[in-house]
Design an enzyme around this catalytic site. Sequence first.
Site, PDB file in Angstrom:
ATOM      1  N   CYS A 113       0.831  -1.207   0.000  1.00  0.00           N
ATOM      2  CA  CYS A 113       0.000   0.000   0.000  1.00  0.00           C
ATOM      3  C   CYS A 113       0.866   1.257   0.000  1.00  0.00           C
ATOM      4  O   CYS A 113       1.432   1.625   1.035  1.00  0.00           O
ATOM      5  CB  CYS A 113      -0.913  -0.016   1.232  1.00  0.00           C
ATOM      6  SG  CYS A 113      -1.898   1.477   1.379  1.00  0.00           S
ATOM      7  N   CYS A 169      -0.476   4.080   2.249  1.00  0.00           N
ATOM      8  CA  CYS A 169      -0.226   3.902   3.688  1.00  0.00           C
ATOM      9  C   CYS A 169       1.240   4.157   4.024  1.00  0.00           C
ATOM     10  O   CYS A 169       1.549   4.773   5.045  1.00  0.00           O
ATOM     11  CB  CYS A 169      -0.534   2.473   4.129  1.00  0.00           C
ATOM     12  SG  CYS A 169      -1.988   1.755   3.413  1.00  0.00           S
ATOM     13  N   ASP A 170       2.156   3.657   3.192  1.00  0.00           N
ATOM     14  CA  ASP A 170       3.557   3.593   3.607  1.00  0.00           C
ATOM     15  C   ASP A 170       4.506   4.488   2.822  1.00  0.00           C
ATOM     16  O   ASP A 170       5.682   4.613   3.189  1.00  0.00           O
ATOM     17  CB  ASP A 170       4.053   2.134   3.473  1.00  0.00           C
ATOM     18  CG  ASP A 170       3.235   1.197   4.350  1.00  0.00           C
ATOM     19  OD1 ASP A 170       2.799   1.644   5.428  1.00  0.00           O
ATOM     20  OD2 ASP A 170       3.040   0.042   3.955  1.00  0.00           O
TER      21      ASP A 170
END
Length: 328
Positions: free
Chosen positions: A145, A148-149
């Site tokens: 992701c 997200c990261d």
Amino acid sequence: MDFNLTTSKPSDSEHVKVLIIGSGPAGLSAALYAARAEMDPVVLTGMELGGQVSLTYTVENYPGFPEGVGGTQLVELFQKQAERFGARVEFDTATEIDFSQRPFRVHTYNGEYLADTVIISTGATPIHLNVPGETELTGRGVSYCATCDGWFFKDKDVVVVGGGDSALEEGIFLTRFAKSVTIVHRRNALRAGAILQKRAMENPKIKFIWNTIITEVKGDEAVRAVHLKNVATDEENDFPTDGVFIFIGHNPNTQLFENQLELDERGYLVTDHLMNTNIPGVFAGGEAADPNFRQVITSAGMGAAAAMQAIHFLQEHSETKEESTVRA
Ligand code: NAP
């Protein structure tokens, strides 16, 4: 099977007309349609409200948003609209189902539902490479992701695996943070659509390594390198990197239904063109039932269609019940 809308039930279970399992675009669109038909639907969110789209930075191809819309924002709007008409969104997950008789029985972490109809919209989960080091280094440089990261890779070098829309879209997104993004693809032609291909090719931070697979992710407390193998020449080498983002497709989240509903050979729920599964009263939509399109708009459409069919089903059965009461 005998349809019974007013069955006796254990005191800790709740009887609902429409239970929707999953809260992505399909589930929340189903909730909107069922709510507007005054069916008081309950949506079980699963572990992730909004599903995969909530992890997408920008959605540029959902009509009505000419400038694009954030994935999380779109989910919030879907939820708000469904709730406005009476849908209830429960932060809960289905753990066990019994579709052998109606009302259907669905156990969750927090209790149990008896449902006259069920709409399944459990979505899909990213596929893993299954190479040494991948699991051990997940969360320490291996990710599925970018939204997200990505932020953790500011001024770092990252590798993206895959040649589809997801790999390119997420790779382009990662250039906001990373110093360089190297897309490793197992063939010498991309599967992604033309616009994304053009954008990726023109991005000065993106490079491609063709005909190549990753056979190992190497690192200690963080990712240090990937071991590459050129499938055309069999040449192998270590390629230093700080992160590995894997976008090689998805598996449908349908394990819960394995013994009760018909699945295809890849695990997708089998439905007819009216979103019926093989059990009357159980409908499905979105990526759990869609190996082909997997777009926010197609999932939303399938969810709406499934809800319309559930409404039909409930109407038909309540009419049948009323008729038989009158005849009796
Ligand atoms: P996908 O289209 O199935 O592409 C997966 C990619 O990963 C392919 O390039 C495939 O290579 C590669 N791959 C598969 N298994 C691999 C393995 N074990 N090792 C290395 N590479 C592997 O998946 P996706 O990109 O997630 O897209 C899924 C669907 O969502 C598609 O319909 C796509 O159009 C849609 N989508 C659309 C958008 C958008 O419109 N903005 C964004 C994201 C996704 P091969 O090409 O050799 O098979």
